[in-house]
Structure formats: C-alpha cells, structure tokens
Design a protein around this motif. Structure first.
Motif, PDB file in Angstrom:
ATOM      1  N   UNK A 235       0.823  -1.204   0.000  1.00 46.02           N
ATOM      2  CA  UNK A 235       0.000   0.000   0.000  1.00 46.02           C
ATOM      3  C   UNK A 235       0.858   1.255   0.000  1.00 46.02           C
ATOM      4  N   UNK A 236       1.934   1.228   0.798  1.00 48.01           N
ATOM      5  CA  UNK A 236       2.838   2.371   0.845  1.00 48.01           C
ATOM      6  C   UNK A 236       3.485   2.633  -0.503  1.00 48.01           C
ATOM      7  N   UNK A 237       3.976   1.570  -1.148  1.00 49.36           N
ATOM      8  CA  UNK A 237       4.620   1.722  -2.446  1.00 49.36           C
ATOM      9  C   UNK A 237       3.638   2.221  -3.499  1.00 49.36           C
ATOM     10  N   UNK A 238       2.432   1.686  -3.493  1.00 48.97           N
ATOM     11  CA  UNK A 238       1.425   2.143  -4.444  1.00 48.97           C
ATOM     12  C   UNK A 238       1.092   3.618  -4.224  1.00 48.97           C
ATOM     13  N   UNK A 243      -0.808   5.133  -7.386  1.00 52.30           N
ATOM     14  CA  UNK A 243      -1.666   4.102  -7.951  1.00 52.30           C
ATOM     15  C   UNK A 243      -2.728   3.703  -6.942  1.00 52.30           C
ATOM     16  N   UNK A 244      -3.961   3.475  -7.426  1.00 52.42           N
ATOM     17  CA  UNK A 244      -5.048   2.985  -6.588  1.00 52.42           C
ATOM     18  C   UNK A 244      -4.747   1.569  -6.130  1.00 52.42           C
ATOM     19  N   UNK A 245      -4.961   1.275  -4.856  1.00 53.31           N
ATOM     20  CA  UNK A 245      -4.708  -0.044  -4.300  1.00 53.31           C
ATOM     21  C   UNK A 245      -5.989  -0.865  -4.322  1.00 53.31           C
ATOM     22  N   UNK A 246      -6.107  -1.747  -5.318  1.00 55.43           N
ATOM     23  CA  UNK A 246      -7.324  -2.549  -5.453  1.00 55.43           C
ATOM     24  C   UNK A 246      -7.507  -3.504  -4.295  1.00 55.43           C
ATOM     25  N   UNK A 247      -6.411  -3.880  -3.621  1.00 54.73           N
ATOM     26  CA  UNK A 247      -6.507  -4.833  -2.524  1.00 54.73           C
ATOM     27  C   UNK A 247      -7.277  -4.264  -1.346  1.00 54.73           C
ATOM     28  N   UNK A 248      -7.213  -2.944  -1.172  1.00 55.29           N
ATOM     29  CA  UNK A 248      -7.926  -2.321  -0.065  1.00 55.29           C
ATOM     30  C   UNK A 248      -9.181  -1.612  -0.533  1.00 55.29           C
ATOM     31  N   UNK A 249      -9.382  -1.595  -1.883  1.00 54.37           N
ATOM     32  CA  UNK A 249     -10.561  -0.960  -2.490  1.00 54.37           C
ATOM     33  C   UNK A 249     -10.666   0.509  -2.107  1.00 54.37           C
ATOM     34  N   UNK A 250      -9.505   1.141  -1.940  1.00 54.78           N
ATOM     35  CA  UNK A 250      -9.487   2.564  -1.624  1.00 54.78           C
ATOM     36  C   UNK A 250      -8.151   3.126  -2.052  1.00 54.78           C
TER      37      UNK A 250
END
Length: 260
Positions: A235-238, A243-250
């Motif tokens: 998440x930090x790198x994204x 870039x949107x983090x699809x894994x957290x949907x936010x």
C-alpha cells in the motif's frame, strides 16, 4: 573484487559495496532523465527499482551494464556483471546451448552451457533452436546466459514482463532461488509492486531523476502476500507511485493506510 568505472572519473574501489553511484546524471537531447543520483548496492543485496515509465529506471540499468557511457558523475561496478532483459534476445541461428555461451572466450563449451541450463531447469532443450521454445523457456535460457558469466552483479530489466501469470510466478521463484544459490547482487527493474516485495531486500522508487523513496523488506522468506506487513508495504509503495490499491478498495495515503 575487481571493478571498473563507467564515468570519466578516477577508478574507485570499495570493499563493502557491489555498486557505488555518486552524482550520476544523464540527459537526452537536453532533457535530464537521471539527475545527480546517489545509490549504493551492497554485495549480495537484492534491490528492486520501481517507477513510472520514463523515470529513468532502464537508463540506470543500461549505465550499470556498460551500454550507456554518456554520463556525468561516478559509477563503480564489478567487472563481472551481466544482464537479462524483457526480450530474451536469443540468436535464432544458434542452438540453445550456443546462445548460453555466446561471447565467452575460447571454444564454445556445451558441457558448461548444459550445466547452467540445468540450473534453470531446461537442460533437456540444450540442442534445439530458439524458435521452438516457449516464452518461459526462452527467458530461462536468457537467465542461464547471464549466470554462466558468474556475475557479481546481475541486472534484470523487466525479465518477466512478457510472461503469462503462471509462468511469471515460476520465473520469480526461480530467480529467488538462483540469487540465494549464487550470492550475487541483483538490481531488478520492474513495474510490479508485488513482485518487488516478494523478491527484494530493498525496494526503491525512482522519480524526477532520483531515488525518491525506499523500503527495507525485512520479512521472512518465502513471503506471504496476505500478511499485514506485506499488505502495508504494498500500500505504501502504491501510494508513492500514485496508484489505486485494489486490494484495499481505496486510494492509499502516504502512511500506507486506506483513505477514508
């Protein structure tokens, strides 16, 4: 360790690092791509380099490989280094084993080529033509060709980018195993955040011609992509890459947490 400088500065030798870069700059037609960059890669360290297209990642790798010397600043690298690229770049008129030892001094040694092809699990294809290989097989041959030179520094420029998802996972695991077996330093240029966290000791984010951010990946191997620590780093790198983090949907914020 014998080393050579790629810039027009005095040869620099170091006992504690595989790569030393000080004030490196590179411009194309007046446009600066790398701007006064400083970087050290330790012996045996696996470093991944992320960044948006055009940020200078591949330019940096080409400089370290000795393919671009129109630079200013000082770059010290091991003389024994090799590279593998997204395209395997095999010579179609040479059998697979001859591609592996192409460029080595002396008479082509099939036994030597086969030994390194066995390391990447493709020695049974030593005597075939490159056109008969799958994409994953061709990339394994490219890795064998890089390893046969026994590099102290292995440079990888998007080596898995053209592979399908399953073959890519297998290739990633293979590179991790080869790195642990050979103990060389690796610089991996990639666009894949997850890949960088799975493989590297340290992940760098390049922006505006320099290293803008870095993360030390001190997670045990093999790494669990679902662990809270892995997810937080991703998440930090994204966030740094915008870039949107699809894994957290936010959309992630700079602290690595999903924005409310």
């Amino acid at each position: 360790m014998s080393e050579q400088t790629l810039s027009k500065t005095t040869l620099t030798e170091t006992k504690n690092a595989s790569v030393e870069i000080h004030g490196l700059s590179r411009a194309f037609d007046g446009r600066t791509v790398i701007d006064a960059l400083d970087l050290t890669i330790e012996q045996g360290e696996f470093v991944a380099l992320l960044g948006q297209s055009g940020c200078g990642k591949s330019t940096l790798l080409r400089i370290l490989a000795g393919l671009d010397d129109e630079i200013s600043g000082q770059v010290t690298v091991p003389s024994r280094r090799s590279a593998a690229f997204q395209s395997p770049r095999l010579m179609p008129w040479l059998k697979v084993w001859r591609n592996v030892v192409l460029g080595l001094p002396g008479k082509p040694d099939r036994a030597l080529a086969t030994r390194y092809l066995a390391e990447v699990g493709i020695d049974q294809r030593a005597g075939v033509w490159p056109k008969t290989l799958s994409g994953g097989e061709a990339q394994r041959v490219s890795l064998a060709r890089a390893l046969v030179r026994e590099p102290e520094l292995l440079l990888l420029d998007e080596p898995f980018g053209a592979l399908d998802a399953l073959t890519r996972v297998k290739a990633q695991r293979l590179v991790g195993e080869l790195w642990q077996r050979h103990g060389c330093s690796i610089l991996l240029v990639t666009h894949d955040v997850e890949e960088s966290l799975l493989l590297a000791d340290r992940v760098l984010v390049m922006d505006a011609g320099g290293i803008a951010h870095e993360v030390t990946v001190d997670l045990p191997r093999p790494r669990d992509i679902g662990s809270p620590e892995f997810v937080a780093m991703r998440t930090q790198l994204l966030a740094w890459l915008g870039v949107h983090d699809a894994a957290t949907n936010a959309a992630p914020n700079v602290d690595g947490n999903a924005a409310a």
